[in-house]
Enzyme design. Sequence first.
Site, mmCIF file in Angstrom:
data_model
loop_
_atom_site.group_PDB
_atom_site.id
_atom_site.type_symbol
_atom_site.label_atom_id
_atom_site.label_comp_id
_atom_site.label_asym_id
_atom_site.label_seq_id
_atom_site.Cartn_x
_atom_site.Cartn_y
_atom_site.Cartn_z
ATOM 1 N N LYS A 220 0.838 -1.199 0.000
ATOM 2 C CA LYS A 220 0.000 0.000 0.000
ATOM 3 C C LYS A 220 0.875 1.252 0.000
ATOM 4 O O LYS A 220 0.691 2.165 -0.781
ATOM 5 C CB LYS A 220 -0.923 -0.015 1.225
ATOM 6 C CG LYS A 220 -1.817 1.199 1.309
ATOM 7 C CD LYS A 220 -2.806 1.117 2.457
ATOM 8 C CE LYS A 220 -3.585 2.423 2.550
ATOM 9 N NZ LYS A 220 -4.571 2.435 3.611
ATOM 10 N N GLU A 226 10.478 -4.690 4.431
ATOM 11 C CA GLU A 226 10.530 -6.086 3.986
ATOM 12 C C GLU A 226 10.246 -6.188 2.491
ATOM 13 O O GLU A 226 10.958 -6.855 1.735
ATOM 14 C CB GLU A 226 9.492 -6.930 4.747
ATOM 15 C CG GLU A 226 9.774 -7.130 6.221
ATOM 16 C CD GLU A 226 9.168 -6.052 7.109
ATOM 17 O OE1 GLU A 226 8.909 -4.945 6.602
ATOM 18 O OE2 GLU A 226 8.960 -6.328 8.303
ATOM 19 N N GLY A 281 -4.802 -1.811 4.982
ATOM 20 C CA GLY A 281 -4.017 -2.958 4.515
ATOM 21 C C GLY A 281 -4.693 -4.290 4.789
ATOM 22 O O GLY A 281 -4.799 -5.149 3.919
ATOM 23 N N ARG A 282 -5.199 -4.473 6.011
ATOM 24 C CA ARG A 282 -5.778 -5.778 6.371
ATOM 25 C C ARG A 282 -7.198 -5.939 5.851
ATOM 26 O O ARG A 282 -7.847 -6.951 6.106
ATOM 27 C CB ARG A 282 -5.704 -5.976 7.884
ATOM 28 C CG ARG A 282 -6.292 -4.831 8.702
ATOM 29 C CD ARG A 282 -5.931 -4.938 10.174
ATOM 30 N NE ARG A 282 -6.421 -3.806 10.953
ATOM 31 C CZ ARG A 282 -5.769 -2.664 11.134
ATOM 32 N NH1 ARG A 282 -4.594 -2.484 10.543
ATOM 33 N NH2 ARG A 282 -6.270 -1.698 11.856
ATOM 34 N N GLU A 367 -4.632 -6.735 14.774
ATOM 35 C CA GLU A 367 -4.116 -5.411 14.404
ATOM 36 C C GLU A 367 -5.246 -4.384 14.503
ATOM 37 O O GLU A 367 -5.017 -3.207 14.748
ATOM 38 C CB GLU A 367 -3.507 -5.427 12.994
ATOM 39 C CG GLU A 367 -2.516 -4.291 12.765
ATOM 40 C CD GLU A 367 -1.757 -4.386 11.445
ATOM 41 O OE1 GLU A 367 -2.392 -4.224 10.382
ATOM 42 O OE2 GLU A 367 -0.533 -4.596 11.455
ATOM 43 N N HIS A 398 -5.218 -33.080 17.371
ATOM 44 C CA HIS A 398 -4.079 -33.869 17.857
ATOM 45 C C HIS A 398 -2.976 -32.965 18.378
ATOM 46 O O HIS A 398 -1.824 -33.373 18.458
ATOM 47 C CB HIS A 398 -3.574 -34.772 16.729
ATOM 48 C CG HIS A 398 -4.626 -35.748 16.289
ATOM 49 N ND1 HIS A 398 -4.752 -36.998 16.851
ATOM 50 C CD2 HIS A 398 -5.643 -35.618 15.400
ATOM 51 C CE1 HIS A 398 -5.794 -37.613 16.295
ATOM 52 N NE2 HIS A 398 -6.354 -36.789 15.419
ATOM 53 N N LYS A 518 9.422 -0.725 14.026
ATOM 54 C CA LYS A 518 10.035 -0.475 12.707
ATOM 55 C C LYS A 518 11.107 0.606 12.830
ATOM 56 O O LYS A 518 12.198 0.483 12.279
ATOM 57 C CB LYS A 518 8.971 0.019 11.712
ATOM 58 C CG LYS A 518 7.892 -0.977 11.353
ATOM 59 C CD LYS A 518 6.953 -0.349 10.323
ATOM 60 C CE LYS A 518 5.683 -1.136 10.153
ATOM 61 N NZ LYS A 518 4.688 -0.493 9.307
HETATM 62 O O1 F6P Z 1 2.698 -3.864 9.868
HETATM 63 C C1 F6P Z 1 1.909 -2.773 9.637
HETATM 64 C C2 F6P Z 1 1.395 -2.667 8.244
HETATM 65 O O2 F6P Z 1 1.220 -1.324 7.984
HETATM 66 C C3 F6P Z 1 0.100 -3.434 8.029
HETATM 67 O O3 F6P Z 1 -1.000 -2.768 8.509
HETATM 68 C C4 F6P Z 1 0.115 -3.589 6.552
HETATM 69 O O4 F6P Z 1 -0.801 -4.533 6.122
HETATM 70 C C5 F6P Z 1 1.554 -3.993 6.345
HETATM 71 O O5 F6P Z 1 2.266 -3.197 7.266
HETATM 72 C C6 F6P Z 1 2.091 -3.819 4.957
HETATM 73 O O6 F6P Z 1 2.036 -2.488 4.540
HETATM 74 P P1 F6P Z 1 2.203 -2.093 3.032
HETATM 75 O O7 F6P Z 1 1.104 -2.707 2.247
HETATM 76 O O8 F6P Z 1 2.160 -0.606 3.004
HETATM 77 O O9 F6P Z 1 3.545 -2.600 2.559
#
Ligand code: F6P
Length: 556
Positions: A220, A226, A281-282, A367, A398, A518
């Site tokens: 987003k 990452e 995002g979620r 979240e 199990h 972060k």
């Molecule tokens: O970890 C926080 C967060 O902002 C989530 O809410 C989101 O889904 C994720 O990081 C990834 O964010 P982005 O889509 O901006 O890379």
Amino acid sequence: MTSTTRGDGTTSHVAGGVASTAAWSALLEHREALGASTIRELFAGDPGRSSRLVLDGAGVHADLSKHRATAETLGLLVRLARERGLPERIDAMFSGARINTTEQRSVLHTALRIPRGESLVVDGVDVVAQVHQVLGRMGEFCDRVRSDQWRGSTGRPIRAVVNIGIGGSDLGPVMAYHALRHVSRREIQFRFVSNIDGTDMVEATRDLDPAETMFIVASKTFTTQETMTNALTARSWLVNGLGPDVDVAKHFVAVSTNEAGVREFGIDPANMFGFWEWVGGRYSMDSSIGLSLMLAIGPAAFADLLAGFRAMDTHMRGTDLQGNLPVLMGLLGVWYRNFFGSQSHAVLPYEQYLDRFPAYLQQLTMESNGKSVTLEGAPVGVDTGAVWFGEPGTNGQHSFYQLLHQGTTVVPVDFIFFAQPTNDVGDHHDKLIANVLAQANVLAFGRTADEVRAKGVPEELMQHKLMPGNRPSTTLMLDRLTPYALGTLVSLYEHLVLTQGVVWGIDSFDQWGVELGKEMAGELLPALIAHDVPDLSAFDASTAALALRYRALRGR
Ligand code: F6P
């Protein structure tokens, strides 16, 4: 009762937290009156509850009878929801009010599934037209890739798609891909890379042919460490495999709200599929973040998924609270969390294809509702979001079900299953369903001492074999796992989360708690890689010592 106007213009009917409402007090009294009455006793006193405490919404049949709750409980919970302004908040969300007040954003994931031709104008813009414009572009792109018209830089068709994203830009797509693999295009492999741990990328690409691989960089913000790191590594992998003259644009597309960031990364915005800041995002798997899923299942099945979401949205918005499935499930969560002290909630799908559904729900619920202050910034004063977990049945049986059955903590459970088998193999499905029904039965009713004795259990083992029961569960039964059914389920939980957030008076749509970690990682990284011994005085002694030990082990 006083009314206050919140930053988003909607009204809260209570001053103070949820615990100061009249309904809360009534629920406390009711809880006291219910005392230790067991689910077994509730059934004995009212066998009709198995047909009355059931509900149907958007094709989802829900059995709510195995709860430590009566019709009166549900009535009081609904009263609480009304006192907290839930109907108004539902309307506010659906119509685009900025109910995410700490970020001053609308929360309009429900607009992602409004059918073409309808309109929803927010701040002078018809968001439905925007949504369908992007869906149209996604559909054309997917058709080209799926029909082999889209070719990689050496002229070969795409046979592997790697989605690079994390959190909401990963969990939704991977969950839905797993759930709908049975209707996916099997000639193309789908992989999902999320972790900053290089192993994730290495293992996802090690057996792929770069000439036939497409990367989707899904983020987003297009700033997430990452995802950006993995995207750069993916580009190097491609260039290493196909040489410096490779036409990267034929192997990379982006999904984001940040066009400038996409451009800066080096992806042509012509190969970008946008969405909007009003999609959290979620809550984004049905936006262009679902591009990998659409590639897998095709645009028509993706449209069916959206129709399923929409059906549950319609149920949520159009059904009175006492017959409203997401609302009642959300309220039952509040009941256990706040009136029984339950700390966790298990989701147990008896459907192997839903193996990633609990992980997806962890982000959606935790979240969203793992918050301690109200929208107004005051302490909530009561417990909020539970710890969610789960595994597909029968595997969990199990593993951790021992604790569910005989542990000292009560974990409310959602069982999910489908009447029709997705893969009809021998008698597997009937055995699977016998198991889910049995588990719900045993959790609720257990085995009394007399019943255990009647089985010939020796007295010294009596206490060990006693099954306390009285452990609540909701059973959700759907007909068949289709894209439509998956849409209804995801939307159900999205609205459950909203319900709980409104009752607790928190912002279910921000996530400030993830920011500091972060930032800290950004500050620590230079110290870990510096040539000279770094100054770690800004960090606590434990972190500094671990950082120095790490450096030493890495020979730095
Ligand atoms: O970890 C926080 C967060 O902002 C989530 O809410 C989101 O889904 C994720 O990081 C990834 O964010 P982005 O889509 O901006 O890379």
